[in-house]
Design an enzyme around this catalytic site. Structure first.
Site, short mmCIF file in Angstrom:
data_model
loop_
_atom_site.label_atom_id
_atom_site.label_comp_id
_atom_site.label_asym_id
_atom_site.label_seq_id
_atom_site.Cartn_x
_atom_site.Cartn_y
_atom_site.Cartn_z
NE ARG A 43 -4.00 -1.97 0.11
CZ ARG A 43 -5.21 -1.57 0.57
NH1 ARG A 43 -5.39 -0.33 0.92
NH2 ARG A 43 -6.19 -2.43 0.64
NE ARG A 48 -4.14 2.49 2.89
CZ ARG A 48 -4.65 1.48 3.55
NH1 ARG A 48 -5.94 1.47 3.83
NH2 ARG A 48 -3.90 0.49 3.96
CG ASP A 93 -9.11 -3.17 -4.47
OD1 ASP A 93 -8.47 -2.69 -3.52
OD2 ASP A 93 -10.02 -4.01 -4.30
#
Ligand code: 1CP
Length: 345
Positions: A28, A32, A77
């Site tokens: 990740r 974000r 994803d």
């Protein structure tokens, strides 16, 4: 293929060969926690972003530019291939994947048709462009593993206890095996699309499989993860197998056939090396929450991970799970440099 790629520290470590320094990337790492990500994503839904090659390329490149990590992870994803074969699902901000009609009977399972490369031209386009842009830096393609995908499909969204999932696994094993079989076929095709377009390594994320006991892993999961890794062998790219809470599963995951086993932060890497067995590299395993502590703490814990990693035949430094959204990107930049520095030989 870029001639320097084969000599990249990441691919050398995956192949258990000598490295100039321990390679680093972060699960990740794209997304974000980066302000530049939030800026380019503003106003675009997650699944739309995943189907827009220019955005995928830009977001995948962002952490490579900022941190100098040794590998890029393709921005997508785990539910994208399911959407591509027509499953009605969405990724809700702050929630995750949500499936309109949870899959709980034979008719629903039969609607999970095989994935064709023509279903995901935008993936081929983005991977092709990225491999050019990345030059000597490897691109990791990825997929969700059948158990983790099954959990989202059966529950209809994120789940803590996976009750409906286990209810099918134990109570309707025929349905369970039919579902896992179809998800395996889809996953293999999805990973092959990425490797054919130039991905240098493939990671199978079985994020939630730590919820099952070893004997159940063997009966209900291993046949499918084994089939995936065997099916990928001919592609000649390193295969990475990761799950969370898998301390008691590491020995059976070691049998599934990956080249690299990802380890969460609960098991020290020297112990993980014993559990996984010979002939594997390890990836991991700093607790992502440690990055929220002062740098002095991060430094000490990172050093311990690098030292424990020397027990493995190859070590790729990573976190034990994904970067937490509130992580300060400067900590990841310093961490990357620090691991490179202390492991240089
Ligand atoms: O570095 C990157 O961010 C690469 C891209 C990436 C990857 C590798 C994304 C983007 N998702 C994933 C894999 C993924 N997706 C996993 C396996 C890895 C892991 O365990 O973290 C899982 C379980 C998912 C499912 C998912 N998608 C969740 C988790 C929900 C839950 O059950 O707790 C979430 C929140 C998403 C949405 C998502 N995927 C990726 C991003 C950037 C986001 C946030 C969406 C947004 O910004 O709107």
């Amino acid at each position: 293929m870029n001639p320097q790629l084969a000599e990249s520290p990441f691919l050398l470590a995956c192949r258990r060969q000598a490295v100039p320094h321990t390679p680093v990337w972060f699960m990740r790492q794209a997304g974000r926690s980066l302000p530049e990500y939030r800026k380019v994503r503003a106003g675009t839904e997650m699944l739309t972003a995943c189907a827009t090659p220019d955005l995928v390329v830009e977001i995948t490149m962002q952490p490579v530019r900022r941190y100098g990590v040794d590998a890029a992870i393709f921005f997508s994803d785990i539910v994208v291939p399911l959407k591509a074969i027509g499953i009605d699902l969405d990724i809700k901000p702050g929630v995750g994947p949500v499936v309109a009609e949870p899959i709980r009977d034979a008719a629903a399972i039969e609607r999970l048709r095989p994935l064709e490369p023509g279903d995901v031209p935008y993936i081929t386009e983005a991977v092709t462009e990225l491999t050019k842009e990345l030059g000597p830096t490897p691109l990791i393609g990825f997929a969700g593993a059948p158990f983790t995908l099954a959990s989202y499909l059966i529950e209809g969204g994120p789940s803590k206890n996976h009750d409906h999932t286990k209810s099918m696994m134990y109570g309707a094993p025929g349905l369970w095996h039919a579902l896992m079989d179809r998800l395996t076929t889809i996953t293999l095709a999805w990973l092959k699309v990425q490797a054919d377009a130039g991905a240098s390594a493939l990671q199978l994320f079985d994020s939630w499989v730590g919820a099952v006991a070893p004997r159940d892993y063997r009966e209900f999961v291993l046949p499918y993860t084994s089939r995936i890794f065997a099916g990928l062998e001919e592609l000649g790219v390193p295969r990475v197998h990761f799950g969370v809470g898998t301390g008691e599963l590491l020995h059976v995951m070691g049998e599934a056939g990956a080249d690299v086993v990802g380890v969460d932060w609960r098991v020290p890497l020297d112990e993980a090396a014993r559990r996984v067995g010979a002939g594997k590299a390890l990836q991991g395993n700093l607790d992502p929450a440690i990055l929220l502590a002062p740098w002095e703490v991060v430094r000490e814990r990172a050093r311990a991970v690098v030292e424990a990693g020397r027990a493995a035949e190859g070590h790729v430094f990573n976190l034990g799970h994904g970067v937490l959204p509130s992580t300060d990107p400067n900590q990841l930049a310093r961490l990357t440099d620090y691991v490179h520095e202390i492991s240089a030989r």
